[in-house]
Write an enzyme that holds these catalytic residues in place. Structure first.
Site, PDB file in Angstrom:
ATOM      1  CB  SER A 602      21.774  14.172 -23.622  1.00  0.00           C
ATOM      2  OG  SER A 602      22.039  14.097 -22.292  1.00  0.00           O
ATOM      3  CG  ASP A 677      29.523  12.537 -21.702  1.00  0.00           C
ATOM      4  OD1 ASP A 677      29.374  13.279 -20.461  1.00  0.00           O
ATOM      5  OD2 ASP A 677      28.575  12.334 -22.523  1.00  0.00           O
ATOM      6  CG  HIS A 709      26.934  15.293 -22.186  1.00  0.00           C
ATOM      7  ND1 HIS A 709      26.604  13.872 -22.535  1.00  0.00           N
ATOM      8  CD2 HIS A 709      25.536  15.760 -22.295  1.00  0.00           C
ATOM      9  CE1 HIS A 709      25.397  13.540 -22.540  1.00  0.00           C
ATOM     10  NE2 HIS A 709      24.411  14.782 -22.588  1.00  0.00           N
TER      11      HIS A 709
END
Length: 732
Positions: A602, A677, A709
């Site tokens: 991330s 995602d 994600h």
């Protein structure tokens, strides 16, 4: 990107003593089935816990198969009933009607022998003394349920519309135009602002406030569902990007008795954020925090819950950068004219006492430390119970704050991190008993897997209820230490975690991997068990790597200036601090500086690629998961909070884009994403790959079809085996 970690503790030494290891050669080796949350043995490798709920001021252990009353001063348990008892009393005949577990049972009425349980079709109140069901309510096909014990009404969502079923079983449909475009009763603003649900009952359960989010103006991002056996189908995601049109949110109020709905008269909701609904004790007034789109101005406003009229603006705050004080007001239980407001206006999150006229009476807490949360109130002694970092920046400790004097009393042992704050979904609310006479203190320390104490607020003394064994005791645990280094500014302490193999030999040189997150709202290092070690780090240590984790400036819970050091230039100061971490690693004789790797997910994926392409001769191998590549393509609330808009900060967005850096890639880089995602859109990674193709650089790429994600379930084991193998192949 939304990893909201709310844990913290601090060691003030430069290098903490490593957790001792003995007999490593004779002990078992870990597998990812042991260490990864998707693994088949993961549950047995985490410290045991106890699920405890309050029945008034009494504590009840809710196990899967039984519920037991806990003597808070001795720790002894007395069985109340079993799962088999409950299913017999409700007359369950098949799986659809059986209650599957008592772990989520609640006891909503003090001094009444009633337990609330659910099966697949009903929620029921069972009198365990009378051995019978005293109340039933249908619960099939309900999502986002919110039960009001006082009225026994339940709010829920079905097919995007909001419903209420009252205590008598009458179903009321609150909205009729619900759709992907018009969303009712669920989290607003893509779960930013600390919002984790979309419905809010008043104290007596007679009125329900709820969010309505209009997304008609927000474009769809074209995700694709590849699971159908025939042609793949579109699975679009409403995604407002920074600098673009965002959704518009309003607040409705449904009155159960009159069966009427009104909307608060907030005016045009365009480019305004209404955060965390709170109720007055009498259930007639709603309190909202409103933020402007820049998120640097905030007001606390009171609205009439019957008419929707705005009554008053009680407080305003402005900051040149941004404001992140999202919590709702908390009224004093003994004085309905006074409430506590949390604010970072002096540089750290603290408590302020106000009256309902909007007059600030006094600041209740102060100092160079963060108050994480207000857990509730000790009604008898008129104290607020808080979690704070006063003892150390990487700890969370319990304190009682006298409302009249501001005097703080430490309630725990002054060490460790307390599980009361682990979940932003409100788990901490269970820590304090309803009248504030007792606290469940569930905590860990670097060498303590878990202890649970009951703290009596009459005496401020705790009694041990549960001690978890070390689930790794038969395994070759890595050597784990923590300490501090100076940030790139030369004065700020940054906390790190250093993980070495169990059979570490200081005379050898080890390949070393930097695990990085680096972004706002999260921190990786604290004084929890093993300093909050991730299982993958232990696995890498077992494979012969050293792992290093550093929380740079911009990460959470260190005060406003620390967090805002990265404002409008995400990735710049963070990299400077991470490179100070690299400088520290190079001073360690056992770190092979020619074999440095980096990995993150991330924001950490963004940092991984940023560091590899900014310092291409430093990092030999990297694995970047779900990386942001250009902040133009990230969510509006998060992106604009930390970066401003692309229109007013073109230089910052240009500096934070990784596209121009694709040509700099020299080492081995693997990029991994979830194909579906909805947080960091696949467009990010795909555009970076396109730039690499144009530049002639050669990253590797892997995608998990259908995954969001973060990889779910056992696929996470597959993911971490892949990450590990990449470092084995190219860094060892």
């Amino acid at each position: 990107m939304r990893f909201k970690s709310y844990f913290t503790l601090a060691l003030t030494m430069t290098l903490a003593a490593a957790i001792p290891q003995t007999g490593a050669a004779q002990k078992k080796l870990f597998t990812l089935e042991d260490l990864n949350f998707g693994g088949t043995n993961y549950r047995n490798m985490t410290p045991q816990n106890r699920s405890i709920v309050w029945w008034g001021e009494e504590a009840v252990r809710t196990d899967a198969d039984f519920c037991a009353l806990i003597n808070k001063t001795t720790g002894r348990e007395t069985r109340l009933f079993t799962l088999a008892d409950i299913n017999q009393w409700i007359g369950a005949k098949d799986d659809n009607h059986r209650v599957k577990s008592l772990r989520y049972a609640t006891f909503p009425y003090a001094k009444q022998s009633l337990v609330l349980v659910e099966n697949l079709t009903e929620r029921m109140l069972v009198d365990w003394k009378a051995h019978r069901v005293v109340w039933r309510q249908a619960s099939a096909l309900q999502e986002h349920t919110d039960f009001a014990p006082a009225s026994r009404a339940t709010a829920y969502v079905r097919d995007h519309n909001l419903f209420v079923i009252d205590g008598e079983g009458r179903v009321r449909q609150i909205s009729t135009d619900g759709s992907r475009e018009m969303v009712y009763g669920v989290t607003a603003y893509r779960e930013m602002f600390g919002i984790y649900k979309g419905t809010f009952w008043n104290p007596d359960g007679s009125r329900l406030a709820f969010y309505r989010m209009d997304q008609t103006m927000v474009p769809d991002y074209p995700l694709v569902d590849v699971d159908p056996d025939s042609m793949a189908v579109l699975a679009p995601e409403k995604y407002p990007m920074a600098g673009r049109t965002t959704h518009e949110v309003t607040i409705g109020v449904y009155d159960v008795k009159s069966d009427k709905t009104i909307y608060l008269k907030v005016g045009n909701p365009k480019d305004r954020y209404f955060v965390n609904i709170g109720w007055s004790p009498d259930g007639k007034t709603i309190y909202l925090k409103e933020f402007n789109r820049k998120q640097n101005e905030m007001s606390l406003d009171a609205y009439d819950a019957v008419t929707g009229d705005k009554r008053a603006t009680l407080y305003t705050e402005h900051h040149e950068k941004y404001i992140t004080s999202y919590t709702s007001v908390a009224f004093l239980p003994w004085d309905a004219d006074k409430f506590i407001l949390q604010s970072q206006k002096d540089g750290y999150n603290h408590l302020y006492l106000f009256n309902t006229k909007g007059e600030m009476l006094r600041q209740l807490t102060s100092g160079n430390f963060v108050v994480y949360d207000l857990l509730g109130f000790d009604k008898a002694r008129k104290r607020a119970i808080i979690l704070s970092a006063e003892s150390s920046p990487i700890q969370s400790n319990l304190y009682a704050v006298d409302i009249a004097t501001g005097k703080r009393t430490l309630l725990d042992n002054g060490r460790g991190v307390h599980a009361n704050i682990i979940s932003p979904s409100g788990f901490h609310d269970r820590a304090l008993s309803p009248d504030g006479g007792w606290i469940i203190d569930n905590y860990a320390e670097p060498t303590v897997p878990r202890n649970i104490d009951f703290i009596n607020l009459k005496t401020d003394k705790g009694t041990r209820y549960f001690t978890a064994e070390n689930p790794w005791k038969d395994y070759a645990e890595p050597q784990i230490s923590s300490g501090t280094i100076k940030a790139a500014d030369g004065r700020t302490d940054l906390y790190y975690r250093l993980v070495k193999p169990a059979d570490f030999d200081a005379s050898k040189k080890y390949p070393t991997v930097v695990y990085v997150y680096g972004g706002p709202m999260t921190r990786n290092v604290d004084a929890y068990w093993h300093y909050r070690l991730r299982g993958w780090e232990a696995y890498m240590a077992q494979k012969g790597f050293i792992v290093f984790v550093l929380d740079n400036r911009g990460s959470s819970d260190r005060g406003r200036d620390f967090e805002q050091a990265t404002y409008r230039h995400l990735g710049t100061e963070e990299m400077k601090d991470q490179m100070k971490g690299v400088d520290f690693l190079k001073t360690l004789p056992y770190v092979d500086a020619n074999r440095l790797g980096i990995h993150g997910w991330s924001f950490g994926g963004f940092m991984t690629i940023n560091l590899m392409t900014t310092y291409p001769d430093v990092f030999k191998v990297g694995v970047a998961g779900g990386p942001v590549i250009d902040w133009n393509w990230y969510e509006v609330q998060y992106g604009e909070l930390y970066m401003g808009t692309p229109q007013d900060n073109p230089e910052g967005y240009a500096a934070g884009s990784l596209l121009p850096k694709a040509k700099n890639l020299k080492g081995k880089l693997q990029i991994i994403i979830g194909m579906n995602d909805p947080v960091v859109l696949p467009q990010n990674a795909l555009r970076f790959l396109k730039e690499c193709i144009s530049a002639g650089t050669q990253p590797d790429f892997f995608v998990y079809p259908g995954e969001p994600h973060n990889m779910r379930g056992h696929q996470s084991v597959h993911l971490h085996e892949r990450i590990t193998q990449y470092f084995i192949d190219y860094l060892k």
